[in-house]
Write a protein that holds these residues in place. Structure first.
Motif, PDB file in Angstrom:
ATOM      1  N   LEU A  14       6.679 -21.756 -22.934  1.00  0.00           N
ATOM      2  CA  LEU A  14       6.583 -20.299 -22.882  1.00  0.00           C
ATOM      3  C   LEU A  14       7.844 -19.697 -23.501  1.00  0.00           C
ATOM      4  O   LEU A  14       8.965 -20.102 -23.178  1.00  0.00           O
ATOM      5  N   THR A  15       7.632 -18.712 -24.349  1.00  0.00           N
ATOM      6  CA  THR A  15       8.737 -18.003 -24.977  1.00  0.00           C
ATOM      7  C   THR A  15       8.686 -16.543 -24.554  1.00  0.00           C
ATOM      8  O   THR A  15       7.648 -15.886 -24.698  1.00  0.00           O
ATOM      9  N   LEU A  16       9.797 -16.054 -24.045  1.00  0.00           N
ATOM     10  CA  LEU A  16       9.852 -14.667 -23.600  1.00  0.00           C
ATOM     11  C   LEU A  16       9.839 -13.730 -24.799  1.00  0.00           C
ATOM     12  O   LEU A  16      10.649 -13.893 -25.723  1.00  0.00           O
ATOM     13  N   ILE A  17       8.925 -12.775 -24.790  1.00  0.00           N
ATOM     14  CA  ILE A  17       8.864 -11.766 -25.844  1.00  0.00           C
ATOM     15  C   ILE A  17       9.756 -10.588 -25.482  1.00  0.00           C
ATOM     16  O   ILE A  17      10.612 -10.169 -26.264  1.00  0.00           O
TER      17      ILE A  17
ATOM     18  N   GLN B 193       8.416 -16.299 -10.056  1.00  0.00           N
ATOM     19  CA  GLN B 193       7.660 -15.405 -10.917  1.00  0.00           C
ATOM     20  C   GLN B 193       6.191 -15.755 -10.823  1.00  0.00           C
ATOM     21  O   GLN B 193       5.816 -16.924 -10.715  1.00  0.00           O
ATOM     22  N   TYR B 194       5.383 -14.723 -10.872  1.00  0.00           N
ATOM     23  CA  TYR B 194       3.942 -14.887 -10.874  1.00  0.00           C
ATOM     24  C   TYR B 194       3.436 -14.571 -12.274  1.00  0.00           C
ATOM     25  O   TYR B 194       3.898 -13.623 -12.908  1.00  0.00           O
ATOM     26  N   PHE B 195       2.471 -15.359 -12.696  1.00  0.00           N
ATOM     27  CA  PHE B 195       1.918 -15.187 -14.028  1.00  0.00           C
ATOM     28  C   PHE B 195       0.465 -14.756 -13.965  1.00  0.00           C
ATOM     29  O   PHE B 195      -0.288 -15.168 -13.069  1.00  0.00           O
ATOM     30  N   GLY B 196       0.117 -13.939 -14.925  1.00  0.00           N
ATOM     31  CA  GLY B 196      -1.282 -13.608 -15.101  1.00  0.00           C
ATOM     32  C   GLY B 196      -2.014 -14.784 -15.719  1.00  0.00           C
ATOM     33  O   GLY B 196      -1.402 -15.768 -16.148  1.00  0.00           O
TER      34      GLY B 196
ATOM     35  N   THR C 208      26.360 -24.026 -17.136  1.00  0.00           N
ATOM     36  CA  THR C 208      26.097 -24.039 -15.699  1.00  0.00           C
ATOM     37  C   THR C 208      25.007 -23.033 -15.369  1.00  0.00           C
ATOM     38  O   THR C 208      25.026 -21.894 -15.837  1.00  0.00           O
ATOM     39  N   LEU C 209      24.062 -23.470 -14.576  1.00  0.00           N
ATOM     40  CA  LEU C 209      22.927 -22.625 -14.211  1.00  0.00           C
ATOM     41  C   LEU C 209      23.159 -21.996 -12.844  1.00  0.00           C
ATOM     42  O   LEU C 209      23.649 -22.648 -11.928  1.00  0.00           O
ATOM     43  N   SER C 210      22.790 -20.746 -12.709  1.00  0.00           N
ATOM     44  CA  SER C 210      22.882 -20.117 -11.394  1.00  0.00           C
ATOM     45  C   SER C 210      21.823 -20.712 -10.463  1.00  0.00           C
ATOM     46  O   SER C 210      22.071 -20.962  -9.286  1.00  0.00           O
ATOM     47  N   ASN C 211      20.661 -20.920 -11.005  1.00  0.00           N
ATOM     48  CA  ASN C 211      19.631 -21.631 -10.265  1.00  0.00           C
ATOM     49  C   ASN C 211      18.582 -22.128 -11.250  1.00  0.00           C
ATOM     50  O   ASN C 211      18.609 -21.762 -12.430  1.00  0.00           O
ATOM     51  N   ILE C 212      17.691 -22.964 -10.797  1.00  0.00           N
ATOM     52  CA  ILE C 212      16.650 -23.499 -11.659  1.00  0.00           C
ATOM     53  C   ILE C 212      15.339 -23.496 -10.896  1.00  0.00           C
ATOM     54  O   ILE C 212      15.322 -23.701  -9.681  1.00  0.00           O
ATOM     55  N   GLN C 213      14.279 -23.220 -11.616  1.00  0.00           N
ATOM     56  CA  GLN C 213      12.962 -23.215 -11.015  1.00  0.00           C
ATOM     57  C   GLN C 213      12.084 -24.250 -11.711  1.00  0.00           C
ATOM     58  O   GLN C 213      12.309 -24.609 -12.866  1.00  0.00           O
TER      59      GLN C 213
ATOM     60  N   ASP D 228      -2.207 -34.676 -10.033  1.00  0.00           N
ATOM     61  CA  ASP D 228      -0.870 -34.310 -10.504  1.00  0.00           C
ATOM     62  C   ASP D 228      -0.833 -33.988 -11.997  1.00  0.00           C
ATOM     63  O   ASP D 228       0.195 -33.550 -12.507  1.00  0.00           O
ATOM     64  N   VAL D 229      -1.951 -34.215 -12.705  1.00  0.00           N
ATOM     65  CA  VAL D 229      -1.946 -33.997 -14.159  1.00  0.00           C
ATOM     66  C   VAL D 229      -1.627 -32.539 -14.474  1.00  0.00           C
ATOM     67  O   VAL D 229      -2.005 -31.634 -13.746  1.00  0.00           O
ATOM     68  N   GLY D 230      -0.894 -32.361 -15.559  1.00  0.00           N
ATOM     69  CA  GLY D 230      -0.526 -31.025 -15.999  1.00  0.00           C
ATOM     70  C   GLY D 230       0.811 -31.093 -16.692  1.00  0.00           C
ATOM     71  O   GLY D 230       1.359 -32.173 -16.927  1.00  0.00           O
ATOM     72  N   THR D 231       1.334 -29.930 -17.004  1.00  0.00           N
ATOM     73  CA  THR D 231       2.644 -29.847 -17.638  1.00  0.00           C
ATOM     74  C   THR D 231       3.627 -29.256 -16.652  1.00  0.00           C
ATOM     75  O   THR D 231       3.357 -28.219 -16.044  1.00  0.00           O
ATOM     76  N   TYR D 232       4.743 -29.916 -16.497  1.00  0.00           N
ATOM     77  CA  TYR D 232       5.776 -29.486 -15.567  1.00  0.00           C
ATOM     78  C   TYR D 232       6.935 -28.888 -16.365  1.00  0.00           C
ATOM     79  O   TYR D 232       7.496 -29.525 -17.252  1.00  0.00           O
ATOM     80  N   PHE D 233       7.253 -27.666 -16.039  1.00  0.00           N
ATOM     81  CA  PHE D 233       8.323 -26.947 -16.729  1.00  0.00           C
ATOM     82  C   PHE D 233       9.489 -26.691 -15.779  1.00  0.00           C
ATOM     83  O   PHE D 233       9.277 -26.285 -14.628  1.00  0.00           O
ATOM     84  N   CYS D 234      10.691 -26.897 -16.294  1.00  0.00           N
ATOM     85  CA  CYS D 234      11.845 -26.342 -15.602  1.00  0.00           C
ATOM     86  C   CYS D 234      12.167 -25.017 -16.278  1.00  0.00           C
ATOM     87  O   CYS D 234      11.826 -24.807 -17.447  1.00  0.00           O
ATOM     88  N   ALA D 235      12.799 -24.131 -15.545  1.00  0.00           N
ATOM     89  CA  ALA D 235      13.121 -22.820 -16.093  1.00  0.00           C
ATOM     90  C   ALA D 235      14.436 -22.345 -15.517  1.00  0.00           C
ATOM     91  O   ALA D 235      14.636 -22.363 -14.297  1.00  0.00           O
ATOM     92  N   ALA D 236      15.327 -21.931 -16.409  1.00  0.00           N
ATOM     93  CA  ALA D 236      16.596 -21.359 -15.977  1.00  0.00           C
ATOM     94  C   ALA D 236      16.355 -19.914 -15.596  1.00  0.00           C
ATOM     95  O   ALA D 236      15.801 -19.136 -16.380  1.00  0.00           O
ATOM     96  N   ALA D 237      16.749 -19.561 -14.413  1.00  0.00           N
ATOM     97  CA  ALA D 237      16.456 -18.230 -13.892  1.00  0.00           C
ATOM     98  C   ALA D 237      17.627 -17.297 -14.156  1.00  0.00           C
ATOM     99  O   ALA D 237      18.746 -17.575 -13.792  1.00  0.00           O
ATOM    100  N   GLY D 238      17.337 -16.218 -14.812  1.00  0.00           N
ATOM    101  CA  GLY D 238      18.310 -15.163 -15.035  1.00  0.00           C
ATOM    102  C   GLY D 238      17.579 -13.855 -14.886  1.00  0.00           C
ATOM    103  O   GLY D 238      16.792 -13.682 -13.964  1.00  0.00           O
ATOM    104  N   THR D 239      17.798 -12.930 -15.789  1.00  0.00           N
ATOM    105  CA  THR D 239      17.008 -11.697 -15.762  1.00  0.00           C
ATOM    106  C   THR D 239      15.534 -12.046 -15.944  1.00  0.00           C
ATOM    107  O   THR D 239      14.658 -11.495 -15.295  1.00  0.00           O
ATOM    108  N   ALA D 240      15.287 -12.981 -16.834  1.00  0.00           N
ATOM    109  CA  ALA D 240      13.952 -13.532 -17.017  1.00  0.00           C
ATOM    110  C   ALA D 240      14.092 -15.045 -17.076  1.00  0.00           C
ATOM    111  O   ALA D 240      15.200 -15.579 -17.119  1.00  0.00           O
ATOM    112  N   LEU D 241      12.969 -15.713 -17.079  1.00  0.00           N
ATOM    113  CA  LEU D 241      13.005 -17.176 -17.094  1.00  0.00           C
ATOM    114  C   LEU D 241      13.098 -17.703 -18.517  1.00  0.00           C
ATOM    115  O   LEU D 241      12.391 -17.239 -19.404  1.00  0.00           O
TER     116      LEU D 241
END
Lengths: 112, 108
Positions: free
Chosen positions: A43-46, A101-104, B28-33, B83-96
């Protein structure tokens, strides 16, 4: 939690045309986010959309191509303008809810 | 801008085997999701890690945040077909800011 709906769920559009995607949230939120997810990609933030102010766009995305409206705290639209096949993607809106975050469900756009 | 690197890109396992995906940041990350996206679905929140060295468990899933808060991992014990699927990590800031994800496939 937040429940998010998007319209349309999918569309096939001709190049050069524009499509407006709607995002409705079941609760009032300060920020709404628009993401793009190309097939098999991340996912890329727009942009980030706050009510009452202009959206903030990420590098590589411009307002002329992706105008965003945020008329109130539960609704936003993203327009993909002058589309080309490279715009074929899934577009997702998202809102914050506490720590997560919740996604549509996304709008799957195909440009021919 | 901030980036998070995630490996591997793909992983196939036999049902019952373990699985691990790794996420690394140069800053350094403030947090990770962590999020899971099923095929054809949208990302769904799994967990947030905030503290240095934090370890959290959800049934067969174990999440770790590195001491330096620059890396994280998700480990699944005894994978199942669900469990199949794609697992993403995301750095949390103003947006992910999302990593590229690890797509897990499981054969029974």
């Amino acid at each position: 939690s937040a429940v998010i709906s998007q319209k349309p769920s999918r569309d096939i559009c001709q190049r050069g045309t524009s499509l407006t995607i709607q995002c409705q949230v079941d609760s009032q939120v300060t920020m709404m986010f628009w993401y793009r997810q190309q097939p098999g990609q991340s996912l890329t933030l727009i942009a980030t959309a706050n009510q009452g102010s202009e959206a903030t766009y990420e590098s590589g995305f411009v307002i002329d191509k992706f105008p965003i409206s945020r008329p109130n705290l539960t609704f936003s639209t993203l327009t993909v303008s002058n589309m080309s096949p490279e715009d074929s993607s899934i577009y997702l809106c998202s809102v914050e809810g506490g720590a997560e975050q919740y996604f549509g469900p996304g709008t799957r756009l195909t440009v021919t | 801008g901030q980036q998070v690197m995630q490996i591997p890109q793909y992983q196939h396992v036999q049902e019952g085997e373990d699985f691990t995906t790794y996420c690394n940041s140069s800053t350094t990350l403030s947090n990770i999701q962590w999020y899971k996206q099923r095929p054809g679905g949208h990302p769904v929140f799994l967990i947030q890690l905030v503290k240095s060295g934090e370890v959290k468990k959800q049934k067969r899933l174990t999440f770790q945040f590195g001491e330096a808060k620059k890396n994280s991992s998700l480990h699944i014990t005894a994978t199942q077909t669900t469990d199949v699927g794609t697992y993403f990590c995301a750095a949390a800031g103003t947006a992910l800011i999302f990593g590229k994800g690890t797509t897990l496939s499981v054969s029974s």
